[in-house]
Design an enzyme around this catalytic site. Structure first.
Site, short mmCIF file in Angstrom:
data_model
loop_
_atom_site.label_atom_id
_atom_site.label_comp_id
_atom_site.label_asym_id
_atom_site.label_seq_id
_atom_site.Cartn_x
_atom_site.Cartn_y
_atom_site.Cartn_z
N ASP A 283 -44.93 -29.55 -2.75
CA ASP A 283 -46.24 -29.74 -2.16
C ASP A 283 -47.25 -29.93 -3.29
OD1 ASP A 283 -48.33 -30.06 -0.42
OD2 ASP A 283 -47.89 -28.30 0.79
C1 NOJ Z 1 -50.94 -30.33 0.92
C2 NOJ Z 1 -50.36 -30.07 2.26
O1 NOJ Z 1 -49.87 -28.74 2.33
C3 NOJ Z 1 -49.23 -31.03 2.64
O2 NOJ Z 1 -48.93 -30.83 3.99
C4 NOJ Z 1 -49.60 -32.45 2.37
O3 NOJ Z 1 -48.54 -33.30 2.73
C5 NOJ Z 1 -49.97 -32.60 0.91
N1 NOJ Z 1 -51.08 -31.74 0.59
C6 NOJ Z 1 -50.30 -34.03 0.53
O4 NOJ Z 1 -51.50 -34.42 1.07
#
Ligand code: NOJ
Length: 756
Positions: A283
């Site tokens: 993430d």
């Molecule tokens: C953080 C989020 O937790 C995740 O769900 C997302 O895909 C990413 N950022 C990318 O934007």
């Protein structure tokens, strides 16, 4: 039989294959790997964003163009459109030594430009075909804009409505969550990943992110293996079994090790047990965040992540900047880097990017495929099927199309709040407000509108909510002035429809609340409207279950609409005026108060269950609230009524590996045609471990004309009787089982059988 040379060659290769992974190798990828330097391989592990979408952390990537040209980027997210994507792809294909194409990722969580209801809303439709169609349309539109990789579906089980991201998932239940995971993955990826209208899906956030302590985002998770395997892991596994191409690791720790560096999670479970052969992406900066978790410096946590089985580093560039050093110092191996790179290249190969890096780039497609009428029609259908009728005792809904209606509330005339959280690719200004929808569907109604109250009077809260745009505006007028205006309109009307609840971004990432009631400003408005004595219908918007006891008592009817997406107003009007009979059911339990959280239907009995609703000393209960929720899982009313009878099983005893066929008669006894979600709950009476009182194990959505009776068949498969025992073996234990079938998780119509 004579063996041909090619047979002998194949046999030799097979015998020489050192591991399962090697058996899956793709010759073109292996040939490419041989040509790559270690720096080029590390470059493929780097995912960057110029910050064009929603940056969900404080870091965004710098010098993106230079990095691509230097072969330091494997994928990019936050850009879209054929032209921009072509320019970036050119940098990779034409300016780097080996011309390896890029992935283009995006968060397409509930629709691309055609925004569908938030996932918690979509899950409330209990309609797997519908969910799959929304994913197909999302893929069609996103690929038309050049995107080939989606960071969806999010399948985190959540039993804590304080957590803002409960809005992004399918609620509390592993069985339903698994069906939805499968529907979404197959919708995005289709039958053929090589096609131009399908894209690679990502199941996230692996794992257990929805169990963050106290509902606070990014918080620690501590959970027994039994609970993980039986209650939280099934939807991720369902996505893997459905062939999902990538997995995103979560922010939280598990057993003390953050998911992005957790070898048990990313290798032992995911690859060795579940046989996942795609790639794992972190993430947003979750590798770097292991420094704050206290696991070492950037070099140490990057090495830990690679060795744990993480393949791609989102935004943080720990892999890019430290892996070579770790290799030189013997802290990681060249093979580990090659393995991660291989998985990424294989995914690019499966998408067909090596055949044609420009396959998603077609200037004509956006106009042809995006926001076309049939996509918007699907958004309207999905929205109306996601609504849940919470109360309608006095049958004030549906409303006659020529009524005099006081339509009250800031949310009633808002475009900014219709899409809900995580719709960065959608445009709120394209959405239909509720006021507009009412006018479209009931042109002969006399509709007056007043704001009545600010969504919240709390300016500090409003500032936090408005981070992605103006969702909450604090009026210059006094609260009293606004309230009086609304009350005057209400007094002159036949019926009041008050649109109340949360604004977009009251839920979503980093949007947890400790108080999950309707904001005070709107509570006062509801009280004043109720005091007029006119029938009061609440159209309730929220991205989570709310604490609602007072409003349930004050209102005549409540329609829960979540955040309905681009066709919000039209879909709400369809239901309010009776063109569609609501059929949604809650997929997360609604508590009476925050103190009951976590609350869900598949609770355990305890050794001291309180058997009646009466308080009994020394049983498991509260002094100040009942054990029962405000609204149970699976709950949702209709404009008509359904009666259940004749519950039967095809055998009183079955053998292991034999299915059980359950039948039940459902009759529509009311005055409207309507759909009902028939639900089956199972109780395993005796087990070697403590078990839930009941668990959802089947459902079917059926359409019944008024007066019609249908026999509904639900099949319990051998796996439906299984659970993970204390050795983590997936088994069904012989003995008695009870089944309950009905309209929600309080179903009492009962039958039983014995497993031999
Ligand atoms: C953080 C989020 O937790 C995740 O769900 C997302 O895909 C990413 N950022 C990318 O934007």
């Amino acid at each position: 039989m004579k063996l041909k040379v090619s047979h002998i060659l194949a046999l030799t290769l097979l015998l020489a294959a050192p591991s399962i992974q090697a058996q899956h190798t793709i010759p073109e990828v292996e040939a490419l790997l041989k040509k790559m330097t270690i720096e080029e391989k590390i470059g493929q592990l780097n995912l960057v964003t110029p910050g064009g979408g929603i940056a969900t952390g404080s870091v965004v990537s710098s010098n993106v163009e230079d990095k691509i040209k230097a072969g330091q980027v494997g994928g990019l997210f936050g850009i879209s459109g054929p032209e921009k994507i072509k320019t970036a792809q050119d940098f990779a294909v034409k300016k780097t030594r080996l011309g390896i194409p890029l992935f283009f990722g995006s968060d397409i969580i509930h629709g691309y430009k055609t925004t569908f209801p938030i996932p918690l809303g979509l899950s409330s439709s209990w309609d797997m075909e519908l969910l799959k169609r929304t994913a197909q349309v999302a893929a069609l539109e996103a690929t038309a804009d050049g995107i080939n990789w989606n960071f969806s579906p999010m399948v985190d089980i959540s039993r804590d409505p304080r957590w803002g991201r409960i809005s992004e998932g399918a609620g509390e239940d592993p069985y339903l969550g698994s069906q939805i995971a499968k529907a979404m993955v197959t919708g995005y990826q289709g039958e053929d990943l090589m096609a131009k209208n399908t894209m690679l899906a990502t199941v996230k956030h692996f794992a257990l992110y929805g169990a963050a302590e106290a509902g606070r985002d990014y918080n620690s998770v501590d959970m027994s293996r039994l609970k993980m395997y039986n209650e939280y892991l099934p939807p991720y596994k369902a996505a893997i079994d459905a062939g999902v191409g990538s997995v995103m690791s979560s922010f939280n720790d598990i057993d003390g090790i953050p998911a992005s560096g957790n070898k048990w999670l990313l290798t032992d479970l995911l690859r060795d047990d579940w046989k996942f052969n795609g790639f794992v992406v972190s993430d947003y900066t979750s590798v770097n965040e292991m420094i704050a978790h206290g696991l070492g410096d950037l070099q140490a946590v990057s090495a830990l992540s690679l060795k744990a089985g993480l393949d791609m580093d989102m935004v943080g560039e720990g892999f890019l900047t430290t892996l070579k050093k770790s290799l030189d110092e013997g802290k990681v191996t060249a093979e580990e880097i090659t393995t991660a790179c291989r998985r990424i290249l294989e995914a690019k190969f499966k998408l067909g990017l090596f055949d044609d890096p420009y396959k998603y780039i077609d200037k004509k497609r956006p106009a042809k495929d995006i926001l076309k009428d049939e996509n918007r029609a699907l958004a309207r259908e999905a929205a109306k099927k996601s609504f849940v009728l919470l109360k309608n005792d006095t049958k004030n809904l549906p409303i006659n199309k020529s009524s005099k209606i006081a339509l009250i509330g800031d949310l009633a005339n808002s475009k900014d709040n219709m899409l809900g959280t995580w719709a960065p690719t959608g445009d709120p200004q394209l959405s239909v407000s509720i006021l507009q929808g009412f006018k479209n569907v009931a042109p002969n109604a006399q509709i007056t509108h007043a704001k009545g109250a600010n969504i919240t009077d709390d300016a500090a809260l409003a500032k936090k909510i408005n981070v992605f745009g103006e969702r909450v505006t604090i009026d210059k007028r006094s609260a009293e002035e606004m309230l009086n205006e609304a009350v005057e309109l209400a007094k002159k009307s036949d019926i009041i429809v008050a649109v109340v609840g949360e604004a977009t971004e009251f839920t979503g990432e980093s949007s947890s609340r400790t108080d999950i009631s309707i904001p005070q400003s709107q509570k006062k408005l509801i009280r004043a409207l109720a005091a007029t004595g006119k029938p009061l219908v609440l159209v309730l918007m929220s991205g989570r279950p709310l604490v609602l006891e007072e409003e349930l008592a004050l209102s005549a009817s409540i329609l829960q609409v979540w955040f309905p997406g681009v066709e919000a107003g039209n879909a709400i009007a369809d239901v309010v005026f009776g063109d569609y009979n609501p059929s949604g059911k809650l997929t997360a339990t609604w508590p009476r108060n925050v103190g009951q959280i976590p609350i869900y239907h598949s609770i355990k009995n305890t050794g001291r269950p309180q058997l009646t609703s009466e308080f009994e000393k020394f049983t498991s209960n509260y002094l100040d609230a009942p054990n029962t929720p405000l609204l149970p899982f699976g709950y949702g009313l209709s404009y008509t009524e359904f009666e259940y009878s004749n519950l039967n099983v095809n055998a009183s005893q079955i053998n292991q590996n034999e299915p059980l066929i359950v039948t039940v008669s459902v009759t529509n006894t009311g005055n409207f045609d309507g759909e009902e979600v028939v639900q089956l709950y199972l109780r395993d009476v005796v087990r070697s471990i403590t078990q839930p009182v009941k668990q959802l194990k089947g459902f079917k959505k059926v359409m019944l004309k008024k007066g019609e009776t249908k026999q509904v068949t639900l099949t319990l498969t051998p796996d439906d009787l299984k659970f993970y025992n204390s050795n983590l073996d997936f088994v069904a234990e012989p003995g008695d089982f009870e089944i309950y079938v009905g309209t929600n998780s309080d179903a009492t119509l009962k039958s039983s059988f014995t497993l031999k």
